[in-house]
Design an enzyme around this catalytic site. Structure first.
Site, PDB file in Angstrom:
ATOM      1  CG  ASP A 144      -1.858  -1.121   1.352  1.00 27.93           C
ATOM      2  OD1 ASP A 144      -2.118  -1.754   0.302  1.00 27.93           O
ATOM      3  OD2 ASP A 144      -2.333  -1.408   2.457  1.00 27.93           O
ATOM      4  CD  GLU A 169      -2.074  -2.366   7.478  1.00 29.55           C
ATOM      5  OE1 GLU A 169      -2.900  -2.926   8.230  1.00 29.55           O
ATOM      6  OE2 GLU A 169      -2.374  -1.499   6.636  1.00 29.55           O
ATOM      7  CG  ASP A 181      -3.692  -0.474  10.268  1.00 32.22           C
ATOM      8  OD1 ASP A 181      -4.659  -0.788   9.537  1.00 32.22           O
ATOM      9  OD2 ASP A 181      -2.849   0.402   9.965  1.00 32.22           O
ATOM     10  CG  ASP A 215      -8.113   0.529   9.202  1.00 32.31           C
ATOM     11  OD1 ASP A 215      -7.662  -0.294   8.393  1.00 32.31           O
ATOM     12  OD2 ASP A 215      -9.317   0.826   9.273  1.00 32.31           O
ATOM     13  CD  GLU A 225      -5.837  -4.067   7.950  1.00 28.60           C
ATOM     14  OE1 GLU A 225      -5.407  -4.986   7.217  1.00 28.60           O
ATOM     15  OE2 GLU A 225      -6.140  -2.941   7.498  1.00 28.60           O
TER      16      GLU A 225
HETATM   17  P1  P6P Z   1     -10.618  -0.617  -0.660  1.00 22.35           P
HETATM   18  C1  P6P Z   1      -7.803   0.723   4.239  1.00 22.35           C
HETATM   19  O1  P6P Z   1      -6.786   0.875   3.280  1.00 22.35           O
HETATM   20  C2  P6P Z   1      -8.094  -0.749   4.356  1.00 22.35           C
HETATM   21  O2  P6P Z   1      -6.965  -1.434   4.765  1.00 22.35           O
HETATM   22  C3  P6P Z   1      -9.251  -0.980   5.317  1.00 22.35           C
HETATM   23  O3  P6P Z   1      -9.320  -0.049   6.324  1.00 22.35           O
HETATM   24  C4  P6P Z   1     -10.471  -0.903   4.428  1.00 22.35           C
HETATM   25  O4  P6P Z   1     -11.530  -1.731   4.880  1.00 22.35           O
HETATM   26  C5  P6P Z   1      -9.939  -1.389   3.071  1.00 22.35           C
HETATM   27  O5  P6P Z   1      -8.525  -1.219   3.090  1.00 22.35           O
HETATM   28  C6  P6P Z   1     -10.543  -0.595   1.943  1.00 22.35           C
HETATM   29  O6  P6P Z   1     -10.064  -1.167   0.741  1.00 22.35           O
HETATM   30  O7  P6P Z   1     -10.204  -1.679  -1.635  1.00 22.35           O
HETATM   31  O8  P6P Z   1     -12.125  -0.484  -0.529  1.00 22.35           O
HETATM   32  O9  P6P Z   1      -9.946   0.716  -0.866  1.00 22.35           O
END
Ligand code: P6P
Length: 285
Positions: free
Chosen positions: A40, A69, A87, A90, A233
Protein backbone atom coordinates in the site's frame (compact mmCIF):
# COMPACT_ATOMS: atom_id res chain seq x y z
CA UNK A 1 4.18 3.81 33.99
CA UNK A 2 2.24 2.12 36.79
CA UNK A 3 3.93 -1.19 35.91
CA UNK A 4 1.14 -3.02 37.75
CA UNK A 5 -0.81 -3.94 34.59
CA UNK A 6 1.19 -3.82 31.35
CA UNK A 7 -1.94 -4.47 29.24
CA UNK A 8 -3.55 -1.40 30.76
CA UNK A 9 -0.32 0.57 30.24
CA UNK A 10 -0.38 -0.33 26.52
CA UNK A 11 -4.06 0.56 26.05
CA UNK A 12 -3.74 3.75 28.07
CA UNK A 13 -0.72 4.83 26.01
CA UNK A 14 -2.59 4.24 22.75
CA UNK A 15 -5.67 6.12 24.03
CA UNK A 16 -3.58 9.07 25.21
CA UNK A 17 -1.69 9.11 21.88
CA UNK A 18 -4.94 9.09 19.86
CA UNK A 19 -5.69 12.77 20.44
CA UNK A 20 -2.14 13.66 19.32
CA UNK A 21 -2.44 11.40 16.28
CA UNK A 22 -5.76 13.03 15.33
CA UNK A 23 -4.23 16.50 15.63
CA UNK A 24 -1.10 15.34 13.80
CA UNK A 25 -3.09 14.40 10.69
CA UNK A 26 -3.19 18.07 9.75
CA UNK A 27 -0.28 18.75 7.43
CA UNK A 28 0.54 15.04 6.98
CA UNK A 29 -2.06 14.14 4.36
CA UNK A 30 0.45 13.82 1.55
CA UNK A 31 1.97 10.61 0.23
CA UNK A 32 5.24 9.35 1.69
CA UNK A 33 7.88 8.04 -0.70
CA UNK A 34 7.47 4.47 0.49
CA UNK A 35 5.05 1.54 0.33
CA UNK A 36 4.20 -0.58 3.35
CA UNK A 37 5.20 -4.30 3.43
CA UNK A 38 1.93 -5.28 1.71
CA UNK A 39 2.35 -2.79 -1.10
CA UNK A 40 0.00 0.00 0.00
CA UNK A 41 1.27 3.50 -0.77
CA UNK A 42 1.96 5.15 2.62
CA UNK A 43 0.67 8.54 3.70
CA UNK A 44 3.02 10.79 5.67
CA UNK A 45 0.66 10.29 8.61
CA UNK A 46 1.05 6.47 8.42
CA UNK A 47 4.80 6.73 8.94
CA UNK A 48 4.55 9.42 11.61
CA UNK A 49 1.85 7.61 13.66
CA UNK A 50 3.82 4.36 13.43
CA UNK A 51 7.04 5.96 14.70
CA UNK A 52 5.16 7.69 17.54
CA UNK A 53 3.49 4.47 18.72
CA UNK A 54 6.62 2.32 18.29
CA UNK A 55 8.64 4.64 20.52
CA UNK A 56 5.99 4.87 23.25
CA UNK A 57 4.89 1.23 23.28
CA UNK A 58 8.36 -0.32 23.32
CA UNK A 59 9.19 1.91 26.31
CA UNK A 60 6.53 0.13 28.38
CA UNK A 61 7.71 -2.53 30.88
CA UNK A 62 6.08 -5.74 29.77
CA UNK A 63 6.15 -5.12 26.01
CA UNK A 64 8.39 -7.67 24.29
CA UNK A 65 7.65 -6.77 20.67
CA UNK A 66 6.05 -4.02 18.59
CA UNK A 67 4.91 -4.84 15.07
CA UNK A 68 3.00 -2.71 12.64
CA UNK A 69 1.37 -2.90 9.25
CA UNK A 70 3.70 -0.10 8.21
CA UNK A 71 7.03 -1.81 8.86
CA UNK A 72 8.45 -5.10 7.64
CA UNK A 73 10.39 -6.00 10.79
CA UNK A 74 9.35 -6.45 14.41
CA UNK A 75 10.78 -3.98 16.96
CA UNK A 76 12.25 -5.78 19.97
CA UNK A 77 11.14 -4.45 23.36
CA UNK A 78 13.08 -6.81 25.57
CA UNK A 79 12.46 -10.08 27.39
CA UNK A 80 8.83 -9.42 28.31
CA UNK A 81 5.35 -10.97 27.96
CA UNK A 82 3.24 -8.80 25.61
CA UNK A 83 3.50 -8.68 21.84
CA UNK A 84 1.71 -5.65 20.38
CA UNK A 85 0.51 -5.49 16.76
CA UNK A 86 -0.79 -2.17 15.48
CA UNK A 87 -2.31 -0.68 12.37
CA UNK A 88 -1.36 2.89 13.27
CA UNK A 89 -3.71 4.55 10.80
CA UNK A 90 -6.27 2.22 9.29
CA UNK A 91 -7.95 3.73 6.25
CA UNK A 92 -5.35 6.43 5.63
CA UNK A 93 -6.53 6.56 2.02
CA UNK A 94 -9.50 8.42 3.54
CA UNK A 95 -7.19 11.27 4.58
CA UNK A 96 -7.46 12.90 1.13
CA UNK A 97 -11.27 12.92 1.31
CA UNK A 98 -11.42 13.68 5.07
CA UNK A 99 -13.43 10.56 5.93
CA UNK A 100 -13.17 8.31 8.99
CA UNK A 101 -9.99 6.47 9.93
CA UNK A 102 -8.84 4.44 12.91
CA UNK A 103 -5.98 2.98 14.92
CA UNK A 104 -6.22 -0.78 15.50
CA UNK A 105 -4.34 -2.73 18.18
CA UNK A 106 -3.97 -6.35 19.19
CA UNK A 107 -2.11 -7.44 22.34
CA UNK A 108 -0.87 -11.04 22.08
CA UNK A 109 0.83 -13.19 24.72
CA UNK A 110 2.88 -15.14 22.16
CA UNK A 111 5.72 -14.00 19.86
CA UNK A 112 4.51 -12.64 16.52
CA UNK A 113 3.21 -13.77 14.12
CA UNK A 114 0.67 -15.39 16.41
CA UNK A 115 -2.87 -16.79 16.04
CA UNK A 116 -5.77 -14.70 17.31
CA UNK A 117 -6.36 -17.27 20.04
CA UNK A 118 -3.29 -15.80 21.77
CA UNK A 119 -4.81 -12.33 22.01
CA UNK A 120 -5.36 -11.05 25.56
CA UNK A 121 -6.91 -7.75 24.45
CA UNK A 122 -7.71 -5.81 21.29
CA UNK A 123 -9.46 -2.68 20.21
CA UNK A 124 -9.64 0.30 17.99
CA UNK A 125 -9.66 4.08 18.08
CA UNK A 126 -12.16 5.68 15.67
CA UNK A 127 -11.38 9.18 14.36
CA UNK A 128 -14.96 10.19 13.57
CA UNK A 129 -16.91 13.33 14.48
CA UNK A 130 -15.55 12.57 17.94
CA UNK A 131 -12.70 10.25 18.92
CA UNK A 132 -13.88 7.00 20.49
CA UNK A 133 -12.30 3.72 21.54
CA UNK A 134 -13.74 0.22 21.63
CA UNK A 135 -11.72 -2.19 23.77
CA UNK A 136 -12.11 -5.94 24.42
CA UNK A 137 -10.51 -7.64 27.41
CA UNK A 138 -11.48 -10.36 29.88
CA UNK A 139 -14.64 -11.32 28.02
CA UNK A 140 -16.19 -7.87 27.75
CA UNK A 141 -16.19 -4.88 25.40
CA UNK A 142 -16.17 -1.29 26.64
CA UNK A 143 -16.71 1.91 24.63
CA UNK A 144 -15.01 5.20 25.58
CA UNK A 145 -15.00 8.80 24.41
CA UNK A 146 -11.48 10.29 24.29
CA UNK A 147 -10.88 13.96 25.00
CA UNK A 148 -7.64 15.70 25.92
CA UNK A 149 -5.79 12.55 26.91
CA UNK A 150 -8.65 11.38 29.14
CA UNK A 151 -11.08 8.54 28.39
CA UNK A 152 -14.66 8.40 29.62
CA UNK A 153 -16.65 5.16 29.65
CA UNK A 154 -19.79 5.58 27.56
CA UNK A 155 -20.93 1.96 27.41
CA UNK A 156 -19.95 -1.25 29.24
CA UNK A 157 -20.58 -4.91 28.32
CA UNK A 158 -21.20 -3.89 24.71
CA UNK A 159 -22.89 -6.55 22.58
CA UNK A 160 -24.02 -6.59 18.96
CA UNK A 161 -27.74 -5.76 18.61
CA UNK A 162 -29.83 -8.86 17.97
CA UNK A 163 -31.49 -7.59 14.77
CA UNK A 164 -28.72 -6.94 12.22
CA UNK A 165 -29.28 -4.59 9.30
CA UNK A 166 -26.09 -2.83 8.14
CA UNK A 167 -23.74 -4.42 5.63
CA UNK A 168 -20.48 -3.31 4.05
CA UNK A 169 -18.59 -5.41 1.51
CA UNK A 170 -15.11 -4.43 0.26
CA UNK A 171 -13.28 -5.28 -2.90
CA UNK A 172 -14.37 -4.55 -6.44
CA UNK A 173 -17.66 -6.34 -7.16
CA UNK A 174 -16.48 -7.98 -10.43
CA UNK A 175 -13.66 -9.59 -8.42
CA UNK A 176 -16.00 -11.21 -5.87
CA UNK A 177 -16.33 -14.99 -6.10
CA UNK A 178 -19.66 -16.32 -7.35
CA UNK A 179 -20.51 -17.76 -3.93
CA UNK A 180 -19.78 -14.47 -2.13
CA UNK A 181 -21.73 -12.57 -4.79
CA UNK A 182 -24.76 -14.79 -4.18
CA UNK A 183 -24.53 -14.15 -0.43
CA UNK A 184 -24.12 -10.40 -0.94
CA UNK A 185 -27.13 -10.26 -3.25
CA UNK A 186 -29.21 -12.13 -0.65
CA UNK A 187 -28.34 -9.57 2.04
CA UNK A 188 -28.77 -6.59 -0.34
CA UNK A 189 -32.16 -7.81 -1.56
CA UNK A 190 -33.66 -7.58 1.93
CA UNK A 191 -35.23 -4.08 1.99
CA UNK A 192 -34.79 -3.82 5.77
CA UNK A 193 -31.00 -3.91 5.36
CA UNK A 194 -28.81 -0.85 4.71
CA UNK A 195 -25.46 -0.45 2.92
CA UNK A 196 -22.75 1.09 5.07
CA UNK A 197 -19.28 1.12 3.47
CA UNK A 198 -16.83 3.95 4.02
CA UNK A 199 -13.46 2.59 2.87
CA UNK A 200 -11.94 2.39 6.36
CA UNK A 201 -12.48 -0.93 8.10
CA UNK A 202 -12.80 0.59 11.57
CA UNK A 203 -15.53 3.00 10.55
CA UNK A 204 -17.45 0.15 8.93
CA UNK A 205 -16.90 -2.39 11.72
CA UNK A 206 -17.89 0.16 14.35
CA UNK A 207 -21.23 0.53 12.54
CA UNK A 208 -21.68 -3.25 12.77
CA UNK A 209 -20.86 -3.15 16.50
CA UNK A 210 -23.35 -0.30 16.98
CA UNK A 211 -26.27 -1.35 14.76
CA UNK A 212 -25.74 -5.06 14.07
CA UNK A 213 -24.91 -6.47 10.66
CA UNK A 214 -21.83 -7.62 8.76
CA UNK A 215 -18.56 -6.22 7.43
CA UNK A 216 -16.57 -8.24 4.92
CA UNK A 217 -13.47 -7.83 2.85
CA UNK A 218 -13.71 -11.23 1.19
CA UNK A 219 -11.43 -13.45 -0.84
CA UNK A 220 -11.28 -12.09 -4.38
CA UNK A 221 -10.78 -13.91 -7.70
CA UNK A 222 -7.36 -12.33 -8.11
CA UNK A 223 -6.49 -12.31 -4.40
CA UNK A 224 -7.73 -15.46 -2.63
CA UNK A 225 -6.55 -14.16 0.77
CA UNK A 226 -8.35 -10.84 0.27
CA UNK A 227 -6.70 -7.57 1.27
CA UNK A 228 -6.73 -7.17 5.06
CA UNK A 229 -3.86 -8.25 7.28
CA UNK A 230 -4.34 -11.04 9.83
CA UNK A 231 -2.11 -9.75 12.65
CA UNK A 232 -3.04 -6.08 12.46
CA UNK A 233 -6.67 -6.02 11.25
CA UNK A 234 -8.36 -9.44 11.05
CA UNK A 235 -7.42 -10.78 14.46
CA UNK A 236 -8.03 -7.62 16.53
CA UNK A 237 -11.49 -6.94 15.09
CA UNK A 238 -12.42 -10.64 15.17
CA UNK A 239 -11.46 -10.81 18.86
CA UNK A 240 -13.53 -7.73 19.72
CA UNK A 241 -16.60 -8.72 17.66
CA UNK A 242 -16.56 -12.26 19.08
CA UNK A 243 -16.18 -10.84 22.60
CA UNK A 244 -19.28 -8.71 21.84
CA UNK A 245 -21.26 -11.86 21.03
CA UNK A 246 -20.76 -11.87 17.27
CA UNK A 247 -18.77 -14.14 15.00
CA UNK A 248 -15.81 -13.86 12.67
CA UNK A 249 -14.82 -16.03 9.73
CA UNK A 250 -12.14 -16.35 7.08
CA UNK A 251 -14.86 -18.06 5.07
CA UNK A 252 -14.40 -21.39 6.78
CA UNK A 253 -13.54 -20.87 10.48
CA UNK A 254 -13.09 -18.18 13.12
CA UNK A 255 -10.35 -15.81 12.04
CA UNK A 256 -8.80 -16.33 15.48
CA UNK A 257 -8.06 -19.96 14.56
CA UNK A 258 -6.03 -19.06 11.45
CA UNK A 259 -2.41 -20.13 11.90
CA UNK A 260 -0.12 -17.40 10.50
CA UNK A 261 2.93 -18.18 8.42
CA UNK A 262 4.20 -14.65 7.93
CA UNK A 263 3.84 -11.42 9.93
CA UNK A 264 2.09 -9.71 7.01
CA UNK A 265 -0.25 -12.54 5.97
CA UNK A 266 -3.55 -11.40 4.54
CA UNK A 267 -6.86 -13.02 5.50
CA UNK A 268 -10.41 -12.86 4.11
CA UNK A 269 -12.37 -10.96 6.78
CA UNK A 270 -16.05 -11.40 7.62
CA UNK A 271 -17.31 -10.17 11.02
CA UNK A 272 -20.76 -9.50 12.45
CA UNK A 273 -23.86 -11.11 13.84
CA UNK A 274 -23.50 -14.88 14.23
CA UNK A 275 -26.63 -15.65 12.17
CA UNK A 276 -25.27 -13.74 9.18
CA UNK A 277 -21.76 -15.22 9.48
CA UNK A 278 -23.31 -18.70 9.67
CA UNK A 279 -25.25 -17.91 6.45
CA UNK A 280 -22.02 -16.67 4.83
CA UNK A 281 -20.13 -19.87 5.67
CA UNK A 282 -23.02 -21.95 4.33
CA UNK A 283 -22.90 -19.90 1.10
CA UNK A 284 -19.13 -20.39 0.72
CA UNK A 285 -19.13 -24.10 1.64
P1 P6P B 1 -10.62 -0.62 -0.66
C1 P6P B 1 -7.80 0.72 4.24
O1 P6P B 1 -6.79 0.88 3.28
C2 P6P B 1 -8.09 -0.75 4.36
O2 P6P B 1 -6.96 -1.43 4.77
C3 P6P B 1 -9.25 -0.98 5.32
O3 P6P B 1 -9.32 -0.05 6.32
C4 P6P B 1 -10.47 -0.90 4.43
O4 P6P B 1 -11.53 -1.73 4.88
C5 P6P B 1 -9.94 -1.39 3.07
O5 P6P B 1 -8.53 -1.22 3.09
C6 P6P B 1 -10.54 -0.60 1.94
O6 P6P B 1 -10.06 -1.17 0.74
O7 P6P B 1 -10.20 -1.68 -1.63
O8 P6P B 1 -12.13 -0.48 -0.53
O9 P6P B 1 -9.95 0.72 -0.87
Amino acid sequence: MSGTDPVEDVVGTIARSAIEIRQGLVGRRGEADEENPTGDRQAEADVWADELLAERLTAIDGVAEYASEERSEIVDGGDERLHVAVDPLDGSSNLKSNNTMGTVFGIYDEPLPAPGTSLVASGWILYGPITTMAYARDGTVTKYELTGGERAVVEEDVTLPEDPFVYGFGGRVPEWTDDFTAFAREIESDPSNKLRYGGAMIGDVNQVLTYGGIFAYPALEGSPRGKLRLQFEGNPIAYLVETAGGRSSDGDQSILEVEPEDLHDRVPVHVGNAAWIDRLEDALA
